[in-house]
Design a protein around this motif. Structure first.
Motif, PDB file in Angstrom:
ATOM      1  N   ARG A 145      39.477 -44.274 -16.014  1.00  0.00           N
ATOM      2  CA  ARG A 145      38.507 -44.443 -14.707  1.00  0.00           C
ATOM      3  C   ARG A 145      39.075 -43.827 -13.771  1.00  0.00           C
ATOM      4  NH1 ARG A 145      36.683 -50.644 -16.520  1.00  0.00           N
ATOM      5  NH2 ARG A 145      35.563 -49.962 -18.516  1.00  0.00           N
ATOM      6  N   MET A 146      40.488 -43.880 -13.422  1.00  0.00           N
ATOM      7  CA  MET A 146      41.103 -43.091 -12.425  1.00  0.00           C
ATOM      8  C   MET A 146      40.941 -41.730 -12.658  1.00  0.00           C
ATOM      9  SD  MET A 146      42.807 -45.266 -10.146  1.00  0.00           S
ATOM     10  CE  MET A 146      44.337 -44.492  -9.329  1.00  0.00           C
ATOM     11  N   ALA A 147      41.005 -41.493 -13.834  1.00  0.00           N
ATOM     12  CA  ALA A 147      40.626 -39.858 -14.192  1.00  0.00           C
ATOM     13  C   ALA A 147      39.193 -39.492 -13.710  1.00  0.00           C
ATOM     14  CB  ALA A 147      41.072 -39.543 -15.665  1.00  0.00           C
ATOM     15  N   ALA A 148      38.489 -40.259 -14.182  1.00  0.00           N
ATOM     16  CA  ALA A 148      37.000 -39.982 -13.985  1.00  0.00           C
ATOM     17  C   ALA A 148      36.708 -39.825 -12.314  1.00  0.00           C
ATOM     18  CB  ALA A 148      35.994 -40.930 -14.255  1.00  0.00           C
ATOM     19  N   LEU A 149      37.280 -40.574 -11.545  1.00  0.00           N
ATOM     20  CA  LEU A 149      37.343 -40.436 -10.013  1.00  0.00           C
ATOM     21  C   LEU A 149      38.003 -39.275  -9.732  1.00  0.00           C
ATOM     22  CD1 LEU A 149      37.413 -44.071  -8.966  1.00  0.00           C
ATOM     23  CD2 LEU A 149      35.447 -42.479  -8.974  1.00  0.00           C
ATOM     24  N   ALA A 150      39.126 -39.070 -10.158  1.00  0.00           N
ATOM     25  CA  ALA A 150      39.898 -37.802  -9.667  1.00  0.00           C
ATOM     26  C   ALA A 150      39.123 -36.431 -10.080  1.00  0.00           C
ATOM     27  CB  ALA A 150      41.047 -37.868 -10.658  1.00  0.00           C
ATOM     28  N   ALA A 151      38.406 -36.420 -11.279  1.00  0.00           N
ATOM     29  CA  ALA A 151      37.919 -35.218 -11.235  1.00  0.00           C
ATOM     30  C   ALA A 151      36.638 -34.964 -10.282  1.00  0.00           C
ATOM     31  CB  ALA A 151      37.045 -35.447 -12.884  1.00  0.00           C
ATOM     32  N   LEU A 152      35.949 -35.995 -10.013  1.00  0.00           N
ATOM     33  CA  LEU A 152      34.911 -35.713  -8.887  1.00  0.00           C
ATOM     34  C   LEU A 152      35.613 -35.561  -7.552  1.00  0.00           C
ATOM     35  CD1 LEU A 152      31.768 -36.025  -9.370  1.00  0.00           C
ATOM     36  CD2 LEU A 152      33.032 -36.961 -11.501  1.00  0.00           C
ATOM     37  N   CYS A 153      36.796 -36.214  -7.392  1.00  0.00           N
ATOM     38  CA  CYS A 153      37.154 -35.994  -6.015  1.00  0.00           C
ATOM     39  C   CYS A 153      37.903 -34.696  -5.827  1.00  0.00           C
ATOM     40  CB  CYS A 153      38.353 -37.232  -5.761  1.00  0.00           C
ATOM     41  SG  CYS A 153      37.827 -38.721  -5.448  1.00  0.00           S
ATOM     42  N   ARG A 154      38.561 -34.087  -7.004  1.00  0.00           N
ATOM     43  CA  ARG A 154      38.854 -32.849  -7.002  1.00  0.00           C
ATOM     44  C   ARG A 154      37.860 -31.791  -7.086  1.00  0.00           C
ATOM     45  NH1 ARG A 154      41.173 -28.841  -5.558  1.00  0.00           N
ATOM     46  NH2 ARG A 154      42.854 -27.999  -6.313  1.00  0.00           N
ATOM     47  N   GLY A 155      36.734 -32.120  -7.667  1.00  0.00           N
ATOM     48  CA  GLY A 155      35.703 -31.233  -7.896  1.00  0.00           C
ATOM     49  C   GLY A 155      35.114 -30.898  -6.481  1.00  0.00           C
ATOM     50  N   VAL A 156      34.889 -31.801  -5.728  1.00  0.00           N
ATOM     51  CA  VAL A 156      34.133 -31.676  -4.375  1.00  0.00           C
ATOM     52  C   VAL A 156      35.385 -31.416  -3.279  1.00  0.00           C
ATOM     53  CG1 VAL A 156      32.391 -33.317  -5.136  1.00  0.00           C
ATOM     54  CG2 VAL A 156      34.185 -34.085  -3.761  1.00  0.00           C
ATOM     55  N   ASP A 157      36.547 -31.484  -3.852  1.00  0.00           N
ATOM     56  CA  ASP A 157      37.668 -31.368  -2.613  1.00  0.00           C
ATOM     57  C   ASP A 157      37.608 -32.178  -1.550  1.00  0.00           C
ATOM     58  OD1 ASP A 157      39.950 -29.799  -1.486  1.00  0.00           O
ATOM     59  OD2 ASP A 157      38.701 -28.814  -0.493  1.00  0.00           O
ATOM     60  N   HIS A 158      37.409 -33.634  -2.097  1.00  0.00           N
ATOM     61  CA  HIS A 158      37.531 -34.724  -1.000  1.00  0.00           C
ATOM     62  C   HIS A 158      38.897 -34.857  -0.598  1.00  0.00           C
ATOM     63  CE1 HIS A 158      36.854 -38.758   0.440  1.00  0.00           C
ATOM     64  NE2 HIS A 158      35.736 -38.803  -0.051  1.00  0.00           N
ATOM     65  N   PRO A 159      38.944 -35.122   0.739  1.00  0.00           N
ATOM     66  CA  PRO A 159      40.312 -35.052   1.335  1.00  0.00           C
ATOM     67  C   PRO A 159      41.235 -36.136   1.091  1.00  0.00           C
ATOM     68  CG  PRO A 159      38.577 -35.733   2.953  1.00  0.00           C
ATOM     69  CD  PRO A 159      38.005 -35.045   1.818  1.00  0.00           C
ATOM     70  N   GLU A 160      40.547 -37.235   0.428  1.00  0.00           N
ATOM     71  CA  GLU A 160      41.242 -38.478   0.106  1.00  0.00           C
ATOM     72  C   GLU A 160      40.826 -39.001  -1.477  1.00  0.00           C
ATOM     73  OE1 GLU A 160      42.232 -40.934   3.949  1.00  0.00           O
ATOM     74  OE2 GLU A 160      40.232 -41.432   3.320  1.00  0.00           O
ATOM     75  N   GLY A 161      40.675 -40.018  -1.965  1.00  0.00           N
ATOM     76  CA  GLY A 161      40.260 -40.409  -3.120  1.00  0.00           C
ATOM     77  C   GLY A 161      41.378 -40.282  -3.980  1.00  0.00           C
ATOM     78  N   VAL A 162      41.340 -40.148  -5.452  1.00  0.00           N
ATOM     79  CA  VAL A 162      42.238 -39.924  -6.660  1.00  0.00           C
ATOM     80  C   VAL A 162      42.621 -38.482  -6.714  1.00  0.00           C
ATOM     81  CG1 VAL A 162      42.939 -40.769  -8.748  1.00  0.00           C
ATOM     82  CG2 VAL A 162      40.984 -42.198  -7.424  1.00  0.00           C
ATOM     83  N   ARG A 163      44.057 -38.466  -7.014  1.00  0.00           N
ATOM     84  CA  ARG A 163      44.531 -37.473  -7.476  1.00  0.00           C
ATOM     85  C   ARG A 163      45.399 -37.789  -8.750  1.00  0.00           C
ATOM     86  NH1 ARG A 163      41.162 -35.650  -4.584  1.00  0.00           N
ATOM     87  NH2 ARG A 163      41.249 -33.896  -3.203  1.00  0.00           N
ATOM     88  N   LEU A 164      45.479 -36.816  -9.759  1.00  0.00           N
ATOM     89  CA  LEU A 164      46.061 -37.292 -11.009  1.00  0.00           C
ATOM     90  C   LEU A 164      46.919 -36.351 -11.661  1.00  0.00           C
ATOM     91  CD1 LEU A 164      44.298 -39.669 -13.616  1.00  0.00           C
ATOM     92  CD2 LEU A 164      45.386 -37.429 -14.296  1.00  0.00           C
ATOM     93  N   ASP A 165      48.147 -36.507 -12.284  1.00  0.00           N
ATOM     94  CA  ASP A 165      48.715 -35.714 -13.242  1.00  0.00           C
ATOM     95  C   ASP A 165      49.167 -36.551 -14.375  1.00  0.00           C
ATOM     96  OD1 ASP A 165      51.368 -37.087 -12.938  1.00  0.00           O
ATOM     97  OD2 ASP A 165      51.774 -35.994 -11.381  1.00  0.00           O
ATOM     98  N   PRO A 166      49.832 -35.925 -15.419  1.00  0.00           N
ATOM     99  CA  PRO A 166      49.702 -36.646 -16.812  1.00  0.00           C
ATOM    100  C   PRO A 166      50.621 -37.993 -16.670  1.00  0.00           C
ATOM    101  CG  PRO A 166      50.054 -34.421 -16.960  1.00  0.00           C
ATOM    102  CD  PRO A 166      50.016 -34.574 -15.585  1.00  0.00           C
ATOM    103  N   ALA A 167      51.623 -38.156 -15.510  1.00  0.00           N
ATOM    104  CA  ALA A 167      52.257 -39.344 -15.411  1.00  0.00           C
ATOM    105  C   ALA A 167      51.750 -40.255 -14.168  1.00  0.00           C
ATOM    106  CB  ALA A 167      53.469 -38.920 -14.955  1.00  0.00           C
ATOM    107  N   PHE A 168      51.194 -39.713 -13.102  1.00  0.00           N
ATOM    108  CA  PHE A 168      51.000 -40.529 -12.099  1.00  0.00           C
ATOM    109  C   PHE A 168      49.451 -40.447 -11.638  1.00  0.00           C
ATOM    110  CE2 PHE A 168      55.367 -39.842 -11.693  1.00  0.00           C
ATOM    111  CZ  PHE A 168      55.971 -41.256 -11.115  1.00  0.00           C
ATOM    112  N   ALA A 169      48.799 -41.213 -11.019  1.00  0.00           N
ATOM    113  CA  ALA A 169      47.511 -41.300 -10.228  1.00  0.00           C
ATOM    114  C   ALA A 169      47.593 -41.942  -8.934  1.00  0.00           C
ATOM    115  CB  ALA A 169      46.509 -42.153 -11.087  1.00  0.00           C
TER     116      ALA A 169
END
Length: 470
Positions: free
Chosen positions: A177-201
């Motif tokens: 679910r963190m990944a789902a939010l990260a995808a949307l936040c990154r897609g809209v280039d939200h200044p905050e929200g969630v960012r994620l890599d294979p080891a950390f969200a």
């Protein structure tokens, strides 16, 4: 000696101090300047003064005259109120004579390039006590590394019984679910929200936030805090003892996996997942996680958060795709998201402002995309159903094999015998043929969307399990 009181200069009004400072700043600006901002950061006898002017050629640094710094100091001393003196004064000038002044009393963190040493704020708070000091400032002035936990300290910590941490979904669901939010936040280039890599969200929302660390062996750590944490505020004010957020934590919970707030003395919760259960120290509470962790508690809450991110760029779900957000979260939970899943969120087409590639990259980093597998051709899928039925497998007796058709699904094919005119297909068997060759009979009970998602989820688990065994 007689003193003529009339000769003693009365304190100048604050407005006069600002007006003179503005005139001197304008005179210090380069030729052709359009706008100028001066920032004065002061506390405990120390100060930073910087100025920047905007010109047709771009921003230009402006040396702030010593007289202006003196005027700012006078202004600070002359305007002390119940909230204490200001920590920053910002003066904005326009070349046509515009003037705006604003003051910062430390409610929010001061920018790093204007932040004074912690001792300066300690002295200032001692000299000018304030009824309410923001938590970030309490921590900046009073942090002594209480929340650091090195690997050595973690190994030396006395064993204690932790408590089960309520309110968090199991780790796999929290991560997806963190990944789902990260995808949307990154897609809209939200200044905050969630960012994620294979080891950390990482989640950030104003002064609130958390970090999720994904460790080997199915372990995990989530830690973070709120900018208005009652727990930490009371501790810094000496009203309660210092919370031991690591009481009972295993040796693998240490600085590397903790939110950066720990180094700043701003961590107000820490939970760890041992592969089966979330645990926390006695002092960690669910209240401290509220707002610091995104709304990943359920499919519904996460879908609502997804919708909220879309709304920031003017995208709204309609009656044509009302369930798209929930289906997207379900697909992430099952590890079967595809680009088509994302596109269903945009009933009128994906806007140019949405970066689909960046969104998919976040989902890929979290390993919640449908696993790649070579697609089997339609005729091969039909042949496999025929072989399956002729083998006498369950659900195949008497199935009409001479008129089979196939429809492509995300993870394979739906193979079936078309219903003759005038008959209903209710309860009839169809076959799902996955791209890895597995044939499954079904009656499609539960609805086509649910059946297709469950089929894709089983396929994804098999593919991932085989990959892990290699």
């Amino acid at each position: 000696m007689d003193i003529d009181l009339a000769e003693i200069a009365a304190p100048r009004p604050a407005e006069e101090l600002v007006d003179e400072a503005a005139q001197l700043l304008a005179a210090a600006c380069p030729t052709g300047w359009q706008h100028m901002r001066a920032a004065f950061s002061m506390a405990g006898g120390q100060q930073i003064a910087r100025g920047v002017a905007t010109t047709a050629a771009g921003p230009v640094g402006v040396a702030v005259p010593a007289r202006v710094v003196d005027l700012a100091q006078q202004h600070r001393g002359a305007t002390i109120g119940v909230t204490g003196p200001w920590f920053r004064m910002l003066i904005d000038l326009g070349a046509s004579g515009e003037l705006a002044v604003s003051f910062d009393y430390g409610d929010n963190p001061i920018p790093a390039d204007e932040l004074l040493p912690s001792e300066a704020y300690l002295r200032d708070l001692e000299q000018h006590p304030r009824p309410d000091v923001a938590l970030w400032l309490l921590a900046y002035a009073g942090n002594e590394g209480q929340q650091r936990r090195s690997p050595a300290q973690a190994r030396q910590s006395a064993l204690a019984a932790p408590r089960v941490a309520d309110g968090l979904p199991v780790f796999d669901l929290l991560w997806s679910r963190m990944a789902a939010l990260a995808a949307l936040c990154r897609g809209v280039d939200h200044p905050e929200g969630v960012r994620l890599d294979p080891a950390f969200a990482v989640f950030r929302s104003g002064q609130d936030g958390c970090t999720v660390a994904k460790l080997p062996g199915g372990r995990a750590v989530i830690s973070g805090g709120r900018g208005d944490s009652a727990l930490l505020t009371a501790a810094y004010r000496g009203q309660t003892g210092w919370p031991d957020l690591y009481r009972g934590a295993p040796a693998w919970v240490y600085d590397l996996y903790l939110d950066p707030r720990a180094a700043a003395g701003l961590l107000s919760f820490c939970c760890w997942w041992d592969g089966h259960t979330w645990y926390s120290a006695e002092r960690g509470t669910a209240d401290e996680r509220h707002g610091a962790v995104p709304a990943v508690w359920s499919i519904e809450s996460t879908a609502e958060a997804v919708t909220g991110v879309l709304n920031t760029v003017g995208v709204a779900l309609t009656d044509r795709n009302a369930y798209a957000a929930a289906n997207f979260v379900r697909a992430a939970d099952a590890g079967i998201v595809t680009e088509a899943t994302l596109r269903q969120l945009f009933v009128d087409g994906v806007p140019e402002s949405f970066d689909m590639a960046a969104a998919l990259a976040q989902l890929d980093a979290a390993d919640v995309l449908l696993p790649l597998c070579r697609r089997i051709p339609e005729d091969v899928a039909i042949r496999q159903v025929i072989d399956y039925c002729r083998s006498g497998a369950p659900g195949s007796a008497g199935y009409p094999l001479n008129r089979l058709a196939a429809v492509r699904l995300e993870a394979g094919w739906q193979v079936f015998a078309p219903v003759p005119p005038g008959e209903w297909a209710t309860g009839r068997t169809v076959f799902l043929v996955a791209d890895d060759g597995v044939v499954e009979p079904t009656t499609m009970a539960g609805g086509p969307t649910e059946v297709a998602m469950a089929f894709a989820a089983r396929f994804a688990r098999r593919v991932r399990n085989r990959a892990e065994r290699r």
